[in-house]
Each structure stands twice: as structure tokens, then as C-alpha cells.
Design a protein around this motif. Structure first.
Motif: not given
Length: 361
Positions: A94-97, A17-19, A102-106
């Protein structure tokens, strides 16, 4: 609008899940929110096409439909934000986590999918090159076989030498049929994929139009909200000024109350002092009479003091005379003692003379 038509063949392999944001198409600098809140973002794998996509849906609106290619790169721009460019969609996502983990996994999953897409592309190119080579070899070998069969001579020679050539031609024809069948299958597959892409493009165009309409609607609402916000700010400033005035008045009232209490306290102190003065004024006659008697006593004491001083002077004179007499007495006593000592010495000598005479006798 579903981003996957009957995509039962397409399965999610990673979900988070992210913005979601998209780059502003006019400035190419600012980020425009594509979702009001955090939404689900998933990696999908299409086993039929051997392709990977990132898909995200906000309600009934498709906000991400990006096919991953080996040329794409996912970039971390901060501890909780990452982005990638999609040339087919002509935009940057762009994705905000919520967290750096979570950013590293994505990002790691993006790299894995990118490598898998590259490997699938290389395999597809190898298959196409292999099929093309088979077709070229079959095209080159067929005329030579025909020429060989045409120069065999008589019918007897054909009968004696035509067996191996026919077998070779048959095998080549079988290879050509297989290659043709594969090509037909690939053509049908590509036609199906092309049709799917057209349908996806049509859906994306519809979604884009809806997004544009939604953007215009939100722009109008934003303008209205901005105007309302400006009005509210003006009212808030007026209320703040009024509150400041009220606070100033409250402070003045508090100061006046404190001053009034101080004056009341001073008034009470003055009243107490006045009462004390009144009591003292009542005893003034007594004090006057006492003062007169004290004055008389003081006069009598002064008179006695003078008499005593006269007596002290007389006593001092007598003391001086006594001291003088004592000095004279001391002198006379000393002289007497000196004479007495002389007499005692003479008596001692006389005694010794008597003792000597007695011994002699």
C-alpha cells in the motif's frame, strides 16, 4: 543491501515519494507501516529481461521489490491511497501519497507498465512457439529425406538424384542448428535469470529475516513505549486533577477577594454615612430652634388664615347680596326701558301728527 545487483542494465523510468505499507500477514486486514516517513518509490525497466519492477529502499532496507505481471491490478482505495497484490512476495503493498494528483500519476504509470509487461510476455510466447514449430518441422522432415535417400537405387541414380536432396537436408540442418543455437541461448539466458532470481530470493530472504528481527525489536520498543505512555497518561491525569483543584482554589480566592473588596466598599460607604450623621447631629440644636420658630410662625399663620377665612365668608355674603341687588336693578332697568320705549313711540306718533298738521296748514 542493494535491490539491484549490478543492475546497470536496469534503469528507473518513473520516481515518486510515498509512505509505504504492507498488509499484516496475521490478520490480512490491518496495514503495517514499512517506512517511518515518505520514501522514494521507482519503476525500473530491465532491458535484458524485458521486465518491470517497483523498487523502494529505506536506508539500507529493501521495503518493496515487486515484479509487475499482466495479472496485477493497482486499486485506488481513497483519494491519496492505493494498493496492489504481489503473489510472488505473498503480500499486499500500500502507498500513501501527499496528493491525489501523485496517486493518479502512479496509477497511470502502473497501467502502462502492466500493458508493456503483457506485450513482452506475448512476444516471448510467440518466439517460443515459433522456435518449437521450427524444431518439430525439422524433426518431421529429416526421416522422410533419409528415406528418400535410401530408396534411390543404384549409385548412378544416387549421383544423378542426390544433389537436391542434400541441398534440402543441408538447409534443414542449418535451420536446426539455428534453432538449437537459439535454444542454447535461451537456456543460458533462463539459467542466468534463474540464478539472478535465486540471488534475489536469497537477498529477499535475508531482508525478510532482518525485517522480522526489526519487527520484533520494534514490537518490544512499542510495548515499552506503550507502558511508558500509560504511565505518562496516569501522571497527566493526576496533574490534571491537581490543576483542577488549583483552579478551584484560585476561583475561591478570586471570589473571596471580590467579596472583600465589596465589604471594604460598603465599609467606606457606611463611614461616609456616619460622618454625614455626625455633621447632621451637630446642627440638630439649630434645627430644633428653627423648628420652634417655624412652629410659632405656623401658629401665627394659622391664626391669620382663620381671620382671612372669616373675611372671605363675609365677602362672599356681601357678594351674594350684591348679586341679588344687581338682579333687582336689572329687572327695574328692563321695566324702565320698556316704559321708555312706549313713551318714545308715543312721542314719535305725536311728532308725526304735528308734522301732518303743519303740512295741512
Amino acid at each position: 543491501i542493494s535491490p539491484v545487483p549490478p543492475y546497470s542494465r536496469e534503469q528507473p523510468i518513473f520516481t515518486t515519494r510515498a509512505h509505504v505499507f504492507q498488509i499484516d500477514p496475521s490478520t490480512k486486514k490491518n496495514w503495517v507501516p514499512a517506512s517511518k516517513q515518505a520514501v522514494t518509490v521507482s519503476y525500473f525497466y530491465d532491458s535484458t529481461r524485458n521486465s518491470y519492477r517497483i523498487i523502494s529502499v529505506d536506508g539500507a532496507k529493501v521495503i518493496i521489490n515487486s515484479t509487475i505481471t499482466p495479472n496485477m491490478t493497482f486499486t485506488k482505495t481513497s483519494q491519496k491511497f492505493g494498493q496492489w497484490a504481489d503473489s510472488r512476495a505473498n503480500t499486499v503493498f500500500g502507498l500513501g501519497f501527499p496528493s491525489e494528483q501523485q496517486l493518479t500519476k502512479f496509477a497511470e504509470k502502473f497501467q502502462e507498465v502492466k500493458e508493456a509487461a503483457k506485450l513482452a510476455r506475448d512476444r516471448s510466447q510467440e518466439k517460443i512457439e515459433t522456435s518449437s514449430n521450427h524444431s518439430q518441422e525439422s524433426g518431421r522432415e529429416t526421416p522422410s529425406s533419409t528415406r528418400a535417400s535410401s530408396v534411390n537405387g543404384t549409385d548412378d541414380e544416387k549421383a544423378s538424384h542426390g544433389g537436391p536432396a542434400e541441398a534440402h537436408l543441408k538447409s534443414e540442418n542449418d535451420k536446426l542448428k539455428i534453432a538449437l543455437a537459439q535454444s542454447s541461448t535461451n537456456v543460458k539466458k533462463w539459467e542466468t535469470e534463474l540464478q539472478s532470481l535465486r540471488e534475489s530470493n536469497a537477498r529477499l530472504s535475508t531482508a525478510l529475516q532482518e525485517s522480522a528481527a526489526s519487527i520484533e525489536h520494534w514490537k518490544k520498543q512499542f510495548s515499552a513505549c506503550k507502558e511508558e505512555n500509560d504511565q505518562l497518561r496516569g501522571k497527566i491525569e493526576e496533574l490534571e486533577e491537581q490543576c483542577n483543584e488549583i483552579n478551584k482554589e484560585k476561583e475561591r480566592n478570586a471570589q473571596l477577594s471580590r467579596r472583600l473588596q465589596e465589604l471594604e466598599t460598603e465599609l467606606q460607604d457606611k463611614e461616609l454615612e456616619l460622618e454625614e450623621l455626625r455633621k447632621q447631629s451637630e446642627i440638630i440644636p439649630e434645627l430644633m430652634s428653627e423648628c420652634e420658630s417655624v412652629s410659632e410662625q405656623l401658629q401665627a399663620a394659622e391664626k391669620k388664615n382663620k381671620d382671612l377665612e372669616e373675611k372671605v365668608r363675609t365677602l362672599r355674603t356681601e357678594v351674594e347680596e350684591n348679586k341679588h341687588r344687581q338682579t333687582n336693578l336689572k329687572t327695574e332697568l328692563k321695566n324702565f326701558l320698556d316704559v321708555l320705549d312706549g313713551k318714545i313711540d308715543e312721542l314719535h306718533d305725536f311728532r308725526q301728527g304735528l308734522s301732518k298738521l303743519g303740512v295741512d296748514n
